[in-house]
Design an enzyme around this catalytic site. Structure first.
Site, mmCIF file in Angstrom:
data_model
loop_
_atom_site.group_PDB
_atom_site.id
_atom_site.type_symbol
_atom_site.label_atom_id
_atom_site.label_comp_id
_atom_site.label_asym_id
_atom_site.label_seq_id
_atom_site.Cartn_x
_atom_site.Cartn_y
_atom_site.Cartn_z
ATOM 1 N NE ARG A 230 5.995 -41.149 -30.265
ATOM 2 C CZ ARG A 230 5.785 -40.916 -28.840
ATOM 3 N NH1 ARG A 230 6.267 -41.657 -28.081
ATOM 4 N NH2 ARG A 230 5.485 -39.792 -28.528
ATOM 5 C CD GLU A 259 0.858 -46.619 -30.772
ATOM 6 O OE1 GLU A 259 0.729 -45.686 -30.090
ATOM 7 O OE2 GLU A 259 2.030 -47.405 -30.263
ATOM 8 C CG HIS A 291 1.578 -45.020 -26.802
ATOM 9 N ND1 HIS A 291 2.064 -44.636 -28.176
ATOM 10 C CD2 HIS A 291 2.420 -44.461 -26.177
ATOM 11 C CE1 HIS A 291 2.768 -43.654 -27.852
ATOM 12 N NE2 HIS A 291 3.074 -43.475 -26.806
#
Length: 320
Positions: A230, A259, A291
């Site tokens: 993450r 993000e 991602h």
């Protein structure tokens, strides 16, 4: 009584097919606004989600009949697990569905960085043929550190078995997982010995900015850094300083701390792009992907099929 399952995101149709076979009434809510969703969840028995809306009390308080939430993915940070547990809402995720894709993506990013594939390709397209400037580094003989040894960390280790490398793995919540190829290590030992460090941990209060200035200062040698977990695991400002000072040779980022669902909007107005993000975008020592580490044609199916397996097992156990 009819059990309605609301699909708030688009997933592989195998999940709807298999839930329908179990007798559920599957409803497409992928185009609903947030306010529409709140008003239509009253009789929802289950929810299928990726990341479109946060599954918090504000939303879920409207779903008074809710029994389960199924997330098509591994991370659960967009779900208020404490609230769900208080209401005994069962939570499903599917890290088994995209772990192989993550492992392959991590290996691909690492080899690209070490052999400067991403930069040399761009140079050739501009008419520059520079062999000496793009001399690579071999993976064989290196020590690879894996932080987080769950589904994704283990999958990456499996991909490394074809290389003559030493693999160290650290997991705060696991022990006894070492084998003939992977050596269980303390965080301190891993940070001091690794040539490559790859993150495969969830994002929570304990792990935000795990890779901060203190982390980079503790490195025993320059490293190649990978983050496929993450975005906020790695503090961008600290990473930029580590690259500038030579502590990090290069970094592969499938995720980044900027993000969000509206990430694309940054590029509509360059003035709105944060300075640290600009530094990432303009650095030849950074390889970024949007991602997609677990986002393959195969994982698209497997994520939904794994969820179908888990929901089916749970549902059938409930039957008299």
């Amino acid at each position: 009584m009819e059990q309605k399952v609301i699909f708030l995101d688009t997933v592989h149709p195998i999940l709807e097919q298999r839930l329908t076979e179990l007798g559920f009434n599957c409803i497409d809510g992928s185009e609903w606004t947030f306010e529409e969703t709140k008003s239509k969840l009253k009789d929802a028995f289950g929810i299928v989600i990726r990341s479109r809306f946060p599954m918090n009390e504000d939303l879920l308080a409207n779903a008074v009949e809710l029994q389960f939430i199924a997330r098509s993915g591994a991370g659960m940070e967009n779900i208020d697990e404490v609230y769900c547990n208080s209401r005994e809402i069962v939570l499903f995720n599917a890290p088994e569905g995209n772990r192989n894709a993550v492992g392959e993506h991590a290996l691909g990013m690492l080899l690209s960085l070490m052999n400067k594939l991403h930069t040399s390709h761009q140079e050739i397209r501009k008419g520059k043929w520079d062999r000496d400037g793009n001399r690579g580094v071999e993976l064989d003989g290196k020590t690879v550190g894996i932080i987080g040894y769950g589904n994704n960390g283990r999958a990456f280790a499996k991909k490394l078995r074809g290389f003559d490398v030493k693999v160290l793995a650290y997991d705060k919540y696991k022990s006894g997982f070492g084998d003939d190829f992977v050596m269980e290590a303390t965080l301190e030992a891993l940070v001091s010995k690794a040539d490559v460090i790859s993150f495969h941990i969830p994002q929570n209060a304990e792990t935000i900015y795990f890779a901060n200035q203190e982390f980079f200062d503790a490195l025993g040698k320059p490293i190649f850094l990978l983050n496929l977990s993450r975005g906020k695991i790695v503090e961008t400002a600290a990473l930029i300083r580590a690259i500038d000072t030579g502590k990090v040779s290069a970094a592969g980022l499938d995720v980044n701390e900027f993000e969000k669902s509206s990430f694309e909007a940054f590029f509509d107005d360059e003035a709105s792009i944060p300075e640290n993000l600009k530094s990432l975008l303009h650095s030849d020592q950074i390889l970024m992907t949007p991602h997609i580490g677990g986002w393959t044609n195969e994982s698209y199916f497997k994520l939904s099929n794994v969820l179908a397996d888990k929901i089916s097992d749970w549902w059938l156990e409930r039957q008299p």
